[in-house]
Scaffold this motif. Structure first.
Motif, PDB file in Angstrom:
ATOM      1  N   LYS A 107      29.882 -60.067  87.666  1.00 51.97           N
ATOM      2  CA  LYS A 107      30.947 -60.877  88.369  1.00 51.97           C
ATOM      3  C   LYS A 107      32.081 -60.040  88.851  1.00 51.97           C
ATOM      4  CE  LYS A 107      30.829 -65.400  85.704  1.00 51.97           C
ATOM      5  NZ  LYS A 107      31.737 -66.006  84.817  1.00 51.97           N
ATOM      6  N   ASN A 108      31.971 -58.635  88.499  1.00 48.58           N
ATOM      7  CA  ASN A 108      32.795 -57.687  88.530  1.00 48.58           C
ATOM      8  C   ASN A 108      32.592 -56.200  88.891  1.00 48.58           C
ATOM      9  OD1 ASN A 108      35.765 -58.679  87.934  1.00 48.58           O
ATOM     10  ND2 ASN A 108      34.041 -59.168  86.084  1.00 48.58           N
ATOM     11  N   MET A 109      31.330 -56.326  89.385  1.00 45.44           N
ATOM     12  CA  MET A 109      30.933 -55.018  89.565  1.00 45.44           C
ATOM     13  C   MET A 109      31.318 -54.612  91.282  1.00 45.44           C
ATOM     14  SD  MET A 109      29.346 -53.599  87.595  1.00 45.44           S
ATOM     15  CE  MET A 109      29.084 -51.934  88.856  1.00 45.44           C
ATOM     16  N   ASP A 110      31.741 -55.421  92.163  1.00 43.14           N
ATOM     17  CA  ASP A 110      31.838 -55.333  93.305  1.00 43.14           C
ATOM     18  C   ASP A 110      33.625 -54.678  93.245  1.00 43.14           C
ATOM     19  OD1 ASP A 110      30.002 -56.097  94.830  1.00 43.14           O
ATOM     20  OD2 ASP A 110      30.084 -57.970  94.792  1.00 43.14           O
ATOM     21  N   ALA A 111      34.241 -55.318  92.108  1.00 42.76           N
ATOM     22  CA  ALA A 111      35.474 -54.428  92.510  1.00 42.76           C
ATOM     23  C   ALA A 111      35.645 -53.530  91.220  1.00 42.76           C
ATOM     24  CB  ALA A 111      36.224 -55.245  91.433  1.00 42.76           C
ATOM     25  N   ILE A 112      34.768 -53.321  90.965  1.00 48.34           N
ATOM     26  CA  ILE A 112      34.668 -51.568  89.557  1.00 48.34           C
ATOM     27  C   ILE A 112      33.514 -50.711  90.759  1.00 48.34           C
ATOM     28  CG2 ILE A 112      32.596 -50.809  88.518  1.00 48.34           C
ATOM     29  CD1 ILE A 112      33.031 -52.977  86.711  1.00 48.34           C
ATOM     30  N   PHE A 113      33.683 -50.465  91.731  1.00 47.96           N
ATOM     31  CA  PHE A 113      32.623 -50.402  92.489  1.00 47.96           C
ATOM     32  C   PHE A 113      33.796 -49.662  93.617  1.00 47.96           C
ATOM     33  CE2 PHE A 113      28.293 -51.766  92.391  1.00 47.96           C
ATOM     34  CZ  PHE A 113      27.808 -50.996  91.941  1.00 47.96           C
ATOM     35  N   VAL A 114      34.426 -50.615  93.821  1.00 51.92           N
ATOM     36  CA  VAL A 114      36.062 -50.255  94.950  1.00 51.92           C
ATOM     37  C   VAL A 114      36.888 -49.211  94.563  1.00 51.92           C
ATOM     38  CG1 VAL A 114      37.933 -51.629  96.181  1.00 51.92           C
ATOM     39  CG2 VAL A 114      35.806 -52.234  96.021  1.00 51.92           C
ATOM     40  N   ALA A 115      36.979 -49.398  92.556  1.00 55.76           N
ATOM     41  CA  ALA A 115      37.954 -48.653  92.123  1.00 55.76           C
ATOM     42  C   ALA A 115      36.937 -47.775  91.498  1.00 55.76           C
ATOM     43  CB  ALA A 115      38.346 -49.028  90.612  1.00 55.76           C
ATOM     44  N   GLN A 116      35.650 -47.413  91.776  1.00 56.27           N
ATOM     45  CA  GLN A 116      35.168 -46.162  91.228  1.00 56.27           C
ATOM     46  C   GLN A 116      35.066 -45.216  92.814  1.00 56.27           C
ATOM     47  OE1 GLN A 116      31.200 -46.971  90.792  1.00 56.27           O
ATOM     48  NE2 GLN A 116      31.381 -47.184  88.859  1.00 56.27           N
ATOM     49  N   ARG A 117      35.466 -45.610  94.049  1.00 58.89           N
ATOM     50  CA  ARG A 117      35.373 -45.443  95.846  1.00 58.89           C
ATOM     51  C   ARG A 117      36.479 -44.522  95.445  1.00 58.89           C
ATOM     52  NH1 ARG A 117      31.553 -48.854  97.009  1.00 58.89           N
ATOM     53  NH2 ARG A 117      33.226 -50.365  97.569  1.00 58.89           N
ATOM     54  N   ALA A 118      37.812 -45.469  95.050  1.00 58.25           N
ATOM     55  CA  ALA A 118      39.490 -44.559  95.144  1.00 58.25           C
ATOM     56  C   ALA A 118      39.777 -44.291  94.779  1.00 58.25           C
ATOM     57  CB  ALA A 118      39.929 -46.826  95.144  1.00 58.25           C
ATOM     58  N   TYR A 119      38.654 -44.061  93.340  1.00 61.80           N
ATOM     59  CA  TYR A 119      39.471 -43.361  92.261  1.00 61.80           C
ATOM     60  C   TYR A 119      38.808 -41.747  92.823  1.00 61.80           C
ATOM     61  CZ  TYR A 119      39.431 -40.462  88.079  1.00 61.80           C
ATOM     62  OH  TYR A 119      39.548 -38.673  87.347  1.00 61.80           O
ATOM     63  N   ASP A 120      37.372 -41.827  93.390  1.00 62.70           N
ATOM     64  CA  ASP A 120      36.685 -40.747  93.550  1.00 62.70           C
ATOM     65  C   ASP A 120      37.827 -39.829  95.227  1.00 62.70           C
ATOM     66  OD1 ASP A 120      34.465 -40.790  91.260  1.00 62.70           O
ATOM     67  OD2 ASP A 120      33.363 -41.914  92.755  1.00 62.70           O
ATOM     68  N   GLU A 121      37.887 -40.616  95.601  1.00 57.35           N
ATOM     69  CA  GLU A 121      38.139 -39.867  96.945  1.00 57.35           C
ATOM     70  C   GLU A 121      40.172 -39.459  97.144  1.00 57.35           C
ATOM     71  OE1 GLU A 121      39.373 -43.808  99.508  1.00 57.35           O
ATOM     72  OE2 GLU A 121      37.135 -43.927 100.143  1.00 57.35           O
ATOM     73  N   ALA A 122      41.097 -39.882  95.934  1.00 60.04           N
ATOM     74  CA  ALA A 122      41.730 -39.491  95.490  1.00 60.04           C
ATOM     75  C   ALA A 122      41.222 -38.384  93.823  1.00 60.04           C
ATOM     76  CB  ALA A 122      42.749 -40.680  94.176  1.00 60.04           C
ATOM     77  N   HIS A 123      40.187 -38.180  93.658  1.00 63.97           N
ATOM     78  CA  HIS A 123      40.432 -37.025  93.059  1.00 63.97           C
ATOM     79  C   HIS A 123      38.937 -36.278  93.241  1.00 63.97           C
ATOM     80  CE1 HIS A 123      42.785 -40.077  90.483  1.00 63.97           C
ATOM     81  NE2 HIS A 123      43.386 -38.844  90.037  1.00 63.97           N
ATOM     82  N   PRO A 124      39.045 -35.273  94.422  1.00 64.15           N
ATOM     83  CA  PRO A 124      37.625 -35.457  94.578  1.00 64.15           C
ATOM     84  C   PRO A 124      37.335 -33.919  93.857  1.00 64.15           C
ATOM     85  CG  PRO A 124      39.329 -34.624  95.559  1.00 64.15           C
ATOM     86  CD  PRO A 124      39.898 -35.545  95.566  1.00 64.15           C
ATOM     87  N   GLY A 125      36.329 -33.954  93.420  1.00 65.05           N
ATOM     88  CA  GLY A 125      35.284 -32.638  93.134  1.00 65.05           C
ATOM     89  C   GLY A 125      35.499 -32.730  91.546  1.00 65.05           C
TER      90      GLY A 125
END
Length: 125
Positions: A107-125
């Protein structure tokens, strides 16, 4: 407390509850326990239902769950031998918890993917 009872504390590093949590935190254990909640299931049926689990890992996980008293194993004298697994009364006490955890992820995979993308954009490399 009776002499056989002990006070357990999951936050203590030597508490035996940590071993139980280790078994239950395994994705295969969660999926197997969830699959068995509707009644006994044969080994090969479990293997077909849980995509990606190898025969070896399934057998190992079933043994661990049986050893911890969460499932029972019944052997039928057929040719070839039929083996069926079911939740024990103790294992049945986990049904709601395991199901909630397994299906929470769905039920929460879409929200998890959004959180992961946001984290990855805020913390590159």
């Amino acid at each position: 407390m009776t002499p056989m009872q002990q006070a357990y504390d999951v936050y203590e590093d030597r508490c035996p509850t940590r071993l139980v949590l280790d078994r239950l935190a395994d994705k295969w254990a969660v999926l197997i326990l969830d699959r068995l909640q509707d009644g006994p299931v044969r080994f090969n049926h479990i293997r077909r239902d849980i995509k990606g689990i190898s025969q070896k890992v399934l057998a190992q996980t079933l043994r661990k769950l049986e050893r911890n008293g969460l499932i029972s194993r019944t052997i039928f004298p057929t040719v070839p031998v039929t083996v069926e697994y079911a939740l024990t009364p103790l294992g049945s006490t986990l049904t709601d918890t395991v199901s909630a955890l397994a299906h929470w992820a769905e039920k929460n995979m879409d929200a998890i993917f959004v959180a992961q993308r946001a984290y990855d954009e805020a913390h590159p490399g």
